[in-house]
Scaffold this motif. Structure first.
Motif, PDB file in Angstrom:
ATOM      1  N   CYS A 164       0.651   4.207  -2.813  1.00 48.74           N
ATOM      2  CA  CYS A 164       0.637   5.536  -2.712  1.00 48.74           C
ATOM      3  C   CYS A 164       1.792   6.195  -2.974  1.00 48.74           C
ATOM      4  O   CYS A 164       1.474   7.542  -3.716  1.00 48.74           O
ATOM      5  CB  CYS A 164       0.323   5.790  -1.038  1.00 48.74           C
ATOM      6  N   GLN A 165       3.107   5.843  -3.196  1.00 45.17           N
ATOM      7  CA  GLN A 165       3.974   6.745  -3.555  1.00 45.17           C
ATOM      8  C   GLN A 165       4.267   6.986  -4.934  1.00 45.17           C
ATOM      9  O   GLN A 165       4.881   7.855  -5.374  1.00 45.17           O
ATOM     10  CB  GLN A 165       5.279   5.996  -2.790  1.00 45.17           C
ATOM     11  N   GLY A 205       2.098   5.202  -7.155  1.00 45.47           N
ATOM     12  CA  GLY A 205       0.945   4.839  -8.380  1.00 45.47           C
ATOM     13  C   GLY A 205       0.763   3.479  -8.952  1.00 45.47           C
ATOM     14  O   GLY A 205      -0.100   2.947  -9.597  1.00 45.47           O
ATOM     15  N   ARG A 238       0.989  -1.175   0.028  1.00 44.30           N
ATOM     16  CA  ARG A 238      -0.187   0.162   0.082  1.00 44.30           C
ATOM     17  C   ARG A 238       0.842   1.431   0.083  1.00 44.30           C
ATOM     18  O   ARG A 238       0.573   2.251  -0.671  1.00 44.30           O
ATOM     19  CB  ARG A 238      -0.868   0.014   1.289  1.00 44.30           C
ATOM     20  N   VAL A 239       1.969   0.973   0.796  1.00 50.48           N
ATOM     21  CA  VAL A 239       2.760   2.600   0.789  1.00 50.48           C
ATOM     22  C   VAL A 239       3.242   2.739  -0.528  1.00 50.48           C
ATOM     23  O   VAL A 239       3.260   3.828  -0.975  1.00 50.48           O
ATOM     24  CB  VAL A 239       3.972   2.308   1.861  1.00 50.48           C
ATOM     25  N   LYS A 271      -9.615   0.038  -7.932  1.00 51.94           N
ATOM     26  CA  LYS A 271     -10.309   0.291  -6.803  1.00 51.94           C
ATOM     27  C   LYS A 271     -11.728   0.148  -6.679  1.00 51.94           C
ATOM     28  O   LYS A 271     -12.160   0.749  -7.565  1.00 51.94           O
ATOM     29  CB  LYS A 271      -9.732   1.817  -6.477  1.00 51.94           C
TER      30      LYS A 271
END
Length: 56
Positions: free
Chosen positions: A22-23, A25, A18-19, A34
């Motif tokens: 988010c960083q 894409g 997840r990290v 999603k």
């Protein structure tokens, strides 16, 4: 496949996936879909693509 199942398949932690998502894409070029409830749905062939068994 869920994020937890994807993480288990590649030997990573779901939070790490997840990290990175988010960083950058994506997770090393793999983008999940999603869902309306906020969960991520990873492609069925994402493990094979990540390990280089299937061309992108």
């Amino acid at each position: 496949m869920s994020t937890a199942a994807f993480a288990d398949s590649i030997g990573a932690k779901a939070g790490s996936i997840r990290v990175r998502l988010c960083q950058t894409g994506s997770y090393f070029g793999i983008k999940p879909k999603k869902l309306p409830n906020g969960r991520l749905l990873w492609p069925a062939d994402s493990v094979e693509r990540l390990l280089g068994e299937v061309p992108a």
